[in-house]
Write an enzyme that holds these catalytic residues in place. Structure first.
Site, PDB file in Angstrom:
ATOM      1  N   ASP A 152      -0.205   4.452  -2.718  1.00  0.00           N
ATOM      2  CA  ASP A 152       0.122   3.123  -2.222  1.00  0.00           C
ATOM      3  C   ASP A 152      -0.571   2.983  -0.863  1.00  0.00           C
ATOM      4  O   ASP A 152      -1.131   3.952  -0.331  1.00  0.00           O
ATOM      5  CB  ASP A 152       1.642   2.959  -2.103  1.00  0.00           C
ATOM      6  CG  ASP A 152       2.092   1.499  -2.188  1.00  0.00           C
ATOM      7  OD1 ASP A 152       1.239   0.598  -2.051  1.00  0.00           O
ATOM      8  OD2 ASP A 152       3.290   1.259  -2.381  1.00  0.00           O
ATOM      9  N   HIS A 191       7.413  -0.507   3.073  1.00  0.00           N
ATOM     10  CA  HIS A 191       6.438  -1.094   3.990  1.00  0.00           C
ATOM     11  C   HIS A 191       6.859  -0.867   5.439  1.00  0.00           C
ATOM     12  O   HIS A 191       6.013  -0.795   6.337  1.00  0.00           O
ATOM     13  CB  HIS A 191       6.294  -2.597   3.739  1.00  0.00           C
ATOM     14  CG  HIS A 191       5.618  -2.933   2.456  1.00  0.00           C
ATOM     15  ND1 HIS A 191       6.300  -2.988   1.261  1.00  0.00           N
ATOM     16  CD2 HIS A 191       4.325  -3.228   2.169  1.00  0.00           C
ATOM     17  CE1 HIS A 191       5.454  -3.304   0.295  1.00  0.00           C
ATOM     18  NE2 HIS A 191       4.256  -3.453   0.816  1.00  0.00           N
TER      19      HIS A 191
END
Length: 611
Positions: free
Chosen positions: A329, A256
């Site tokens: 993702d 992330h």
């Protein structure tokens, strides 16, 4: 009176009629064709549908996007403002009208998941907007409902144990049943693609992003549980999604916020990371999610796997033989944005072999980038159509062309039912792991240890509707006849809060401490040490990673357990084990290494005490 946000029967019929061309794709009984002939006929119908789509519609079908609001047409003003700022539209309906997106992902923070009836209404509104397009196509609605520490839909929906808890239970039938329950409830709310199960093998205790989201550290054990959950989810009529290919288990960085590198050799990848994905494919997995990680042994260019043709096409499609949907993702994560600009990422992902482009930071930039790439010849319409066909085949399999709408009655029949909740409790009881029990303190005698103090960390609920953990633990003790009080000391307790907990322990029969990712420098260690020094027996419950006990060894703790998550179902099960209402049946699915010498194993895989 009918909820005004719920489409009436006439509205649904009208919307369905508007999409007659699309719905016709599912017309005709399956028995009219033999298997291969039926599949060929379906493909032909879908190709004809694709041929009628504009280029803009084709581009949109590849995107799965977030949108703020509890309603597709009438969100709160703050959500309208957020949509205008981030996407340039006011509502989900406008998003679909302008960009023709093929899917929408639900988040708690986007205010999509207030309660099951609202979720069903939002799903219906999204489908109505999809069928109102020039080429009417239903949307594939998705979310991350892994359970455990990642859950987007909370109470009154059933929350089942998460992956590492199921790994501790070791039962494939329980894993399959948990997924079937979770999938059936999602389907009732109109969510037909779940980004679960996690297929990463967590061999790195320092992994900051996977951890208890993994079933464990043994590739074959993980593979068996992944396959079981794939079958469970898909038996409930939703698409399962194994993630994060080619394997995110051995990282020390969070994708992330950074671009992690996996240093496994090609052979190590084949032995450690590949087996769960191979098992998922063999189980008929509908979709696989990519990882924003670099694996030099698989692609020397050091592109993130999401953008790597050698990894996604060369290995996933050609070597492993997977021909289902590949979803990226989130494209908003730093791991995929660092090397290339936001306008290049979606184009490179498609060139690598992805089908669905998930949640770009700016949809206008990403959407126009793909459109421009086709117009310039960098991407062909044929390449887009390959992905669109896979996406539409999945929508057909899930029944979206036959009937995309859900009902409140269906929600009430399926979501949070007594049988589902009972099954979740039963499964959770098989997962709690007892790691230490000095002097046989546990099971806790209600006669000798009736007065219980519960302290510890209170992290935010994974689903936004459970906890806080100290309160949940104390309430579970109270329900079993103990006199229990809760005192939240936090993840980083201050000296004053530690003093308060020590004072509160005076006169208590036992103190239960919920620990959360204890490190060598964590003040949670001071809290436990100070409490143990009072002479009151201390029981620790690791409410996330099971590695906490390594940092607490030698502090005089009387008993230690691992619960693997702080959702209510797992905390209540831990209390039943502490109280002797259930046997501690869980076994460690990962090794716990010594804090002072990580090369030495303190508790091996498979370790767990019983009464």
């Amino acid at each position: 009176m009918q909820d005004r946000t719920t489409p009436s029967r006439r509205t649904l019929l009208t919307a369905t009629a508007a999409g007659a061309a699309a719905v016709a794709l599912a017309a005709g009984p399956a028995s009219a064709h033999s298997g291969a002939r039926a599949e060929a006929a379906t493909r032909d119908r879908l190709k004809r549908l694709i041929s009628r789509m504009s280029l803009e519609e084709k581009v949109g079908q590849l995107f799965v996007m977030r949108v703020y609001g509890h309603s597709a047409t009438a969100p709160d003003q703050a959500d309208v403002d957020a949509n205008l700022t981030e996407i340039g539209v006011r509502t989900a309906a406008e998003l679909i009208e302008r960009y023709h997106v093929g899917g929408i992902i639900y988040f708690v923070w986007a205010h999509n998941t207030r309660d099951p009836h609202q979720i069903a209404d939002l799903s219906n509104g999204i489908q109505q907007a999809g069928l109102a397009q020039p080429t009417p196509i239903p949307l594939l609605i998705s979310t991350d409902q892994e359970h455990g520490i990642v859950a987007r839909v909370g109470k009154p929906a059933t929350l089942v144990p998460g992956a590492m808890a199921l790994g501790a239970g070791g039962s494939r039938s329980d894993a399959r049943e948990a997924a079937r329950i979770a999938g059936a409830e999602l389907a009732a709310m109109g969510i037909l693609q779940n980004y679960a199960p996690v297929a990463d093998v967590n061999v790195n205790p320092a992994n900051p992003v996977i951890g208890v989201r993994s079933f464990g550290s043994d590739p074959q054990a993980v593979a068996g549980l992944v396959a079981a959950q794939v079958r469970g989810y898909q038996s409930a009529g939703i698409a399962a999604t194994s993630k994060h290919f080619p394997g995110h288990g051995d990282t020390k960085d969070d994708s992330h916020y950074a671009l992690p590198t996996i240093h496994h050799t090609r052979q190590q990848w084949g032995e450690l990371d590949a087996p769960p994905f191979q098992a998922a494919i063999a189980a008929g997995i509908d979709s696989i999610m990519t990882a924003h990680i670099v694996v030099p042994a698989l692609d020397p260019s050091e592109d993130p796997a999401t953008l790597s043709r050698p990894i996604l096409t060369g290995i996933l499609r050609e070597q492993l033989g997977y021909d289902g949907v590949v979803v990226t993702d989130s494209l908003g994560m730093a791991g995929v944005r660092q090397k290339y600009g936001d306008e290049r990422v979606p184009v490179l992902a498609l060139k690598a072999g992805c089908d669905q482009l998930l949640n770009p930071p700016s949809l206008p930039i990403a959407w126009n980038a793909v459109l421009d790439a086709v117009k310039s010849g960098e991407l062909t319409e044929q390449r887009l159509e390959e992905s669109i066909l896979r996406i539409l085949l999945l929508k057909t399999k899930l029944g979206l062309f036959r009937g995309p709408f859900v009902t409140h009655e269906g929600v009430d029949r399926m979501v949070g039912t007594r049988s589902h909740l009972k099954a979740a409790d039963r499964i959770a009881e098989e997962t709690t792991t007892l790691l230490a029990n000095e002097g046989g303190l546990l099971p806790l005698s209600r006669r000798r240890h009736a007065d219980v103090l519960v302290v510890g960390a209170d992290p935010a609920s994974p689903s936004g509707t459970t906890g806080p953990p100290t309160t949940t633990l104390a309430a579970a003790f109270t329900e079993l006849g103990y006199a229990a009080t809760a005192l939240s000391t936090g993840i980083t307790p201050t000296a004053a809060k530690i003093d308060e907990a020590v004072a509160a322990a005076a006169g208590k029969d036992v103190v239960v401490v919920g620990t959360y990712n204890v490190s060598a420098t964590s003040p949670q260690r001071t809290l436990v040490s100070r409490l143990a020094a009072t002479g009151v027996p201390v029981v620790t419950v690791a409410i996330r990673n099971p590695y906490d006990i390594a940092q607490l060894t030698g502090m005089g703790v009387a008993a230690s357990l691992a619960a693997y998550s702080w959702t209510d179902v797992e905390l209540r099960a831990a209390v039943r084990v502490i109280a002797g209402r259930a046997e501690p049946a869980g076994r460690l699915p990962v090794p716990v290494q010594r804090a002072d010498d990580p090369a030495q194993v303190l508790y091996p895989v498979g370790y767990g005490l019983t009464y």
